[in-house]
Scaffold this motif. Structure first.
Motif, PDB file in Angstrom:
ATOM      1  N   GLY A 301       0.882  -1.236  -0.014  1.00  0.00           N
ATOM      2  CA  GLY A 301      -0.445   0.086   0.425  1.00  0.00           C
ATOM      3  C   GLY A 301       0.677   1.245   0.174  1.00  0.00           C
ATOM      4  N   PHE A 302       1.989   1.609  -0.822  1.00  0.00           N
ATOM      5  CA  PHE A 302       3.181   2.585  -0.516  1.00  0.00           C
ATOM      6  C   PHE A 302       3.650   2.776  -1.513  1.00  0.00           C
ATOM      7  CE2 PHE A 302       2.355   1.658   4.249  1.00  0.00           C
ATOM      8  CZ  PHE A 302       2.515   3.137   4.392  1.00  0.00           C
ATOM      9  N   ARG A 303       3.516   3.741  -2.585  1.00  0.00           N
ATOM     10  CA  ARG A 303       4.638   4.016  -3.514  1.00  0.00           C
ATOM     11  C   ARG A 303       5.981   4.769  -2.737  1.00  0.00           C
ATOM     12  NH1 ARG A 303       2.291   7.702  -6.310  1.00  0.00           N
ATOM     13  NH2 ARG A 303       3.673   9.013  -5.614  1.00  0.00           N
ATOM     14  N   GLN A 304       7.034   4.132  -3.375  1.00  0.00           N
ATOM     15  CA  GLN A 304       8.733   5.213  -2.794  1.00  0.00           C
ATOM     16  C   GLN A 304       8.972   6.166  -3.699  1.00  0.00           C
ATOM     17  OE1 GLN A 304      10.721   5.189  -0.284  1.00  0.00           O
ATOM     18  NE2 GLN A 304      11.335   6.825  -1.793  1.00  0.00           N
ATOM     19  N   ASP A 305       8.314   7.112  -3.723  1.00  0.00           N
ATOM     20  CA  ASP A 305       9.293   8.151  -4.639  1.00  0.00           C
ATOM     21  C   ASP A 305      10.738   8.862  -4.737  1.00  0.00           C
ATOM     22  OD1 ASP A 305       7.024   7.856  -6.188  1.00  0.00           O
ATOM     23  OD2 ASP A 305       6.310   9.609  -4.912  1.00  0.00           O
ATOM     24  N   ILE A 306      11.466   9.192  -5.084  1.00  0.00           N
ATOM     25  CA  ILE A 306      12.692   9.921  -5.539  1.00  0.00           C
ATOM     26  C   ILE A 306      12.352  11.260  -6.156  1.00  0.00           C
ATOM     27  CG2 ILE A 306      14.246   7.894  -4.807  1.00  0.00           C
ATOM     28  CD1 ILE A 306      15.325   8.519  -7.388  1.00  0.00           C
ATOM     29  N   ILE A 307      12.978  12.204  -5.647  1.00  0.00           N
ATOM     30  CA  ILE A 307      12.611  13.152  -6.792  1.00  0.00           C
ATOM     31  C   ILE A 307      14.360  13.896  -7.326  1.00  0.00           C
ATOM     32  CG2 ILE A 307      11.346  15.991  -6.457  1.00  0.00           C
ATOM     33  CD1 ILE A 307       8.974  14.992  -4.241  1.00  0.00           C
ATOM     34  N   ILE A 308      14.020  14.334  -8.604  1.00  0.00           N
ATOM     35  CA  ILE A 308      15.444  14.637  -8.587  1.00  0.00           C
ATOM     36  C   ILE A 308      15.172  15.206  -9.468  1.00  0.00           C
ATOM     37  CG2 ILE A 308      16.504  12.469  -8.523  1.00  0.00           C
ATOM     38  CD1 ILE A 308      15.824  11.897 -11.205  1.00  0.00           C
ATOM     39  N   ASP A 309      15.815  16.598  -9.705  1.00  0.00           N
ATOM     40  CA  ASP A 309      15.923  17.922 -11.110  1.00  0.00           C
ATOM     41  C   ASP A 309      17.034  16.663 -12.637  1.00  0.00           C
ATOM     42  OD1 ASP A 309      16.278  19.759 -13.007  1.00  0.00           O
ATOM     43  OD2 ASP A 309      16.839  20.692 -11.432  1.00  0.00           O
ATOM     44  N   PRO A 310      16.094  16.701 -13.497  1.00  0.00           N
ATOM     45  CA  PRO A 310      17.355  16.144 -13.917  1.00  0.00           C
ATOM     46  C   PRO A 310      17.883  17.161 -15.173  1.00  0.00           C
ATOM     47  CG  PRO A 310      14.727  16.988 -14.976  1.00  0.00           C
ATOM     48  CD  PRO A 310      14.992  16.611 -13.673  1.00  0.00           C
ATOM     49  N   GLU A 311      18.110  18.574 -15.318  1.00  0.00           N
ATOM     50  CA  GLU A 311      18.355  18.984 -15.973  1.00  0.00           C
ATOM     51  C   GLU A 311      20.210  19.407 -15.111  1.00  0.00           C
ATOM     52  OE1 GLU A 311      16.732  23.321 -16.685  1.00  0.00           O
ATOM     53  OE2 GLU A 311      14.980  21.959 -17.799  1.00  0.00           O
ATOM     54  N   THR A 312      19.891  19.525 -14.041  1.00  0.00           N
ATOM     55  CA  THR A 312      20.988  19.811 -13.240  1.00  0.00           C
ATOM     56  C   THR A 312      22.127  18.105 -12.434  1.00  0.00           C
ATOM     57  OG1 THR A 312      20.081  20.208 -10.749  1.00  0.00           O
ATOM     58  CG2 THR A 312      19.986  22.147 -12.130  1.00  0.00           C
ATOM     59  N   GLY A 313      20.415  17.371 -12.233  1.00  0.00           N
ATOM     60  CA  GLY A 313      21.141  15.956 -11.469  1.00  0.00           C
ATOM     61  C   GLY A 313      20.683  16.146 -10.684  1.00  0.00           C
ATOM     62  N   ALA A 314      21.045  17.127  -9.481  1.00  0.00           N
ATOM     63  CA  ALA A 314      19.942  17.483  -8.257  1.00  0.00           C
ATOM     64  C   ALA A 314      19.279  16.252  -7.221  1.00  0.00           C
ATOM     65  CB  ALA A 314      19.606  18.561  -7.717  1.00  0.00           C
ATOM     66  N   PHE A 315      19.149  16.093  -6.254  1.00  0.00           N
ATOM     67  CA  PHE A 315      18.940  15.164  -5.480  1.00  0.00           C
ATOM     68  C   PHE A 315      17.934  15.729  -4.171  1.00  0.00           C
ATOM     69  CE2 PHE A 315      17.742  12.538  -1.812  1.00  0.00           C
ATOM     70  CZ  PHE A 315      16.818  11.454  -2.134  1.00  0.00           C
ATOM     71  N   ILE A 316      16.889  15.707  -4.946  1.00  0.00           N
ATOM     72  CA  ILE A 316      15.797  17.419  -3.983  1.00  0.00           C
ATOM     73  C   ILE A 316      15.509  16.769  -3.249  1.00  0.00           C
ATOM     74  CG2 ILE A 316      13.415  18.255  -3.810  1.00  0.00           C
ATOM     75  CD1 ILE A 316      14.536  19.141  -7.049  1.00  0.00           C
ATOM     76  N   GLY A 317      14.955  15.028  -3.264  1.00  0.00           N
ATOM     77  CA  GLY A 317      14.748  14.135  -1.934  1.00  0.00           C
ATOM     78  C   GLY A 317      13.648  12.949  -1.855  1.00  0.00           C
ATOM     79  N   GLU A 318      13.100  12.704  -0.489  1.00  0.00           N
ATOM     80  CA  GLU A 318      12.100  11.398  -1.288  1.00  0.00           C
ATOM     81  C   GLU A 318      11.344  11.416  -0.156  1.00  0.00           C
ATOM     82  OE1 GLU A 318      12.573   8.382   1.362  1.00  0.00           O
ATOM     83  OE2 GLU A 318      12.978   9.614   2.422  1.00  0.00           O
ATOM     84  N   ARG A 319      10.320  10.718  -0.700  1.00  0.00           N
ATOM     85  CA  ARG A 319       8.900  10.564  -0.132  1.00  0.00           C
ATOM     86  C   ARG A 319       8.453   8.742  -0.266  1.00  0.00           C
ATOM     87  NH1 ARG A 319       5.232  14.351  -4.609  1.00  0.00           N
ATOM     88  NH2 ARG A 319       4.888  12.721  -5.868  1.00  0.00           N
ATOM     89  N   GLN A 320       7.158   8.940   0.312  1.00  0.00           N
ATOM     90  CA  GLN A 320       6.516   7.267   0.314  1.00  0.00           C
ATOM     91  C   GLN A 320       5.296   8.169   0.126  1.00  0.00           C
ATOM     92  OE1 GLN A 320       9.239   7.827   4.132  1.00  0.00           O
ATOM     93  NE2 GLN A 320      10.228   7.965   2.281  1.00  0.00           N
TER      94      GLN A 320
END
Length: 357
Positions: A301-320
């Motif tokens: 019942g969960f989804r793991q996300d990572i949030i990234i900036d495809p233009e800079t390669g920066a890792f912004i964060g993650e969430r469930q």
């Protein structure tokens, strides 16, 4: 019979405890356990659970909402659109120069997180105690979201004083009257704090570990080899080996100290995981916007996300993200989210001003 009553049979000097004492004591103990004096930046708690009442009954009651299981990964990799975004981010990350911490300076690693606290109100616990011998049911549980802001300052000379500031957790979102009551009853367990760790060691002598170039030297830089290593390390953990592989990557990325070269490899590895898709084109976390890449785990019942900036390669964060309603939280609620920023600064703070704004 509760555990304290069993203890009374062994130790005659243990005073008698009422059912209220048992419930309140267990809740306080579990909340204290969730607030350790220090932890490695990459191993922050993913979600806080506050069991009020029978812990066994509570666990069983939630199985209708949070069930673990599921099949192993399927052949192939991420969906083409997700693979393209991850590929762009990987290429961009390879061109990033990691920050250099000069003499006398500090690497500041700030984490802005939100986690769900789940449990029962005192009134619902009383009903369960009076009518069901303390056994809790699905409908007894409620939740609220609370902030978790903290930062770690690591000196250029790692043998120097490391400084950590943790801010008191405060409610940021409730889900109706019962949720509001639960948040008010929980209150603030620990206030703002500042701790100094000489040589990066806690008061217990344990080192604060960092996931950086020095600690990741043995990881394969070939994405396929790394994915196989992750599968091997994870074993049978998690709802599926592919879902847990993405969690493995997210856990390390959210440390904020993954060097750009290895971050690029992590993105390429994520592109090899079956079932990975774009879950949100424009996802904002702590004021920063990027693309959310995730994998639905229908079994739990969960989804793991990572949030990234495809233009800079920066890792912004993650969430469930919760995929179906549970404990008063609607489907789509981020039950845990982490945004991390890493900068070089000239000094560590003397107080807890981080928590003021």
């Amino acid at each position: 019979m509760d555990e304290i009553s069993l203890l009374n049979r062994v130790r005659a000097d243990v005073p008698e405890r009422t059912p209220d004492d048992v419930i309140r004591g267990r809740a306080a103990l579990l909340r204290a356990i969730e607030t350790p004096p220090s932890a490695a930046p990459e191993r922050r708690p993913r979600q806080r659970w506050i069991w009020v009442g029978s812990a066994v009954a509570a666990t069983c009651a939630l199985t209708g909402v949070f069930v673990f299981g599921g099949a192993l990964g399927a052949p192939g990799g991420a969906d083409p659109a997700a693979a393209a975004v991850l590929g762009s981010a990987a290429t961009a990350a390879r061109g990033v120069v990691d920050p250099v911490v000069g003499p006398g300076q500090y690497l500041e690693i700030r984490t802005d997180a939100v986690y769900a606290a789940t449990g029962t109100t005192e009134a619902d616990a009383e009903v369960a105690r009076q009518q069901r011998d303390g056994n809790l049911e699905d409908g007894d549980f409620t939740s609220f979201l609370e902030s978790d802001v903290q930062a770690l300052w690591v000196p250029a000379d790692r043998s120097g004083d490391w400084v950590e500031v943790r801010c008191a957790r405060t409610p940021v979102q409730t889900f109706g009257p019962r949720s509001e009551t639960f948040a008010a009853e929980m209150g603030i367990v620990v206030g703002d704090s500042r701790m100094v760790f000489p040589g990066g060691k806690t008061e217990y002598g344990a080192p604060i570990t960092m996931f950086d170039a020095d600690t990741a030297t043995d990881l394969p830089r070939d994405p396929r080899q790394l994915l196989e290593r992750i599968y091997e390390e994870n074993g049978s953990a998690g709802p599926s080996r592919d879902g847990e592989a993405l969690v493995w990557l997210a856990d390390r990325l959210r440390s904020g100290t993954v060097p750009a070269e290895l971050r690029s490899v992590f993105y390429e590895t994520a592109a090899l995981i079956p079932g990975v898709t774009i879950t949100e084109e424009q996802a904002t976390l702590n004021g920063r916007t990027g693309t959310a890449i995730g994998r639905d785990e229908g079994a739990n019942g969960f989804r793991q996300d990572i949030i990234i900036d495809p233009e800079t390669g920066a890792f912004i964060g993650e969430r469930q993200v919760l995929l179906r309603p549970g404990a008063d939280m609607p489907a789509g609620t981020a039950t845990g989210s982490t945004s991390v920023t890493t900068t070089v600064v000239d000094a560590a703070p003397e107080g807890t001003s981080l928590c003021a704004g």
